[in-house]
Scaffold this motif. Structure first.
Motif, PDB file in Angstrom:
ATOM      1  N   GLU A  53       0.783   4.135  -4.869  1.00 34.90           N
ATOM      2  CA  GLU A  53      -0.223   4.584  -4.093  1.00 34.90           C
ATOM      3  C   GLU A  53      -1.324   5.143  -5.157  1.00 34.90           C
ATOM      4  N   SER A  80       6.939   4.725  -3.950  1.00 36.41           N
ATOM      5  CA  SER A  80       5.520   4.580  -2.969  1.00 36.41           C
ATOM      6  C   SER A  80       4.588   5.614  -3.680  1.00 36.41           C
ATOM      7  N   LYS A 130       0.835  -1.094   0.034  1.00 31.68           N
ATOM      8  CA  LYS A 130      -0.037   0.014   0.091  1.00 31.68           C
ATOM      9  C   LYS A 130       0.991   1.262   0.113  1.00 31.68           C
ATOM     10  N   GLY A 131       2.052   1.198   0.284  1.00 31.28           N
ATOM     11  CA  GLY A 131       3.089   2.167   0.237  1.00 31.28           C
ATOM     12  C   GLY A 131       4.379   1.628   1.004  1.00 31.28           C
TER      13      GLY A 131
END
Length: 187
Positions: free
Chosen positions: A153, A149, A50-51
């Motif tokens: 996202e 990241s 997710k990151g």
């Protein structure tokens, strides 16, 4: 473009892209299994996170060891470079099919089916960044990791929007078909 999307948004074109998407997902799962065996616990490709931050990526790459990083690099550099050209057209064609059947073959709404191109673009940016991180390890920078990241996202957000649209439009299409069926049956 509208007529082209209306023409090709059928199961004859959708099915091959679905099968290619499913096959590549299978290859990703097999690669993850190999990486998990190296690490000694279940791991996932960076694409599915997710990151992340510099510390998390550094720890992950250390756990993978050179063998696991090589597998990740192969999956990202080959399979994940093909993957957007599998799921992208698959989602475009599904959305075009639904929009065509809701609004008609000549409706400009069908152009919204091209939204997955944004997801594909974010995926490629993420892939190039992941390959750069794998190549640069252990000399990773905070900026490089933060950028990756951010791409992950963004891709996740666009994917969520696509899935929401498919569920929403699919529901509208089913309701429309049901109303048409009941109207014909009532005559």
């Amino acid at each position: 473009m509208i007529q082209f999307l209306a023409k090709i948004s059928n199961w004859k074109f959708i099915t091959p892209f679905f099968l290619l998407t499913a096959f590549l997902l299978y290859l990703f799962l097999e690669g993850q299994k190999e990486m998990s065996l190296i690490v000694g616990e279940s791991v996932t490709l960076i694409d599915l996170w997710k990151g992340y931050n510099l510390e998390e990526i550094t720890t992950f790459f250390e756990q993978l060891k050179p063998e696991g990083r090589a597998i990740h690099q192969q999956l990202t550099g080959l399979n994940d470079m093909i993957f957007p050209f599998a799921y992208g057209p698959f989602f475009i064609l599904i959305l075009a099919f639904l929009l065509k059947n809701i609004f008609g073959k000549n409706s400009k709404w069908i152009l919204f089916s091209l939204f997955p191109i944004l997801t594909m673009s974010a995926d490629y940016l993420e892939n190039f960044n992941t390959l750069e991180m794998l190549k640069s390890f252990p000399n990773l920078t905070e900026a490089m990791v933060n950028q990756g990241s951010s791409f992950t996202e963004t891709k996740d957000l666009f994917s969520l929007i696509i899935n929401f649209l498919i569920v929403l439009l699919g529901t509208v299409w089913i309701v429309k078909m049901g109303k048409n069926y009941l109207a014909k049956k009532g005559k």
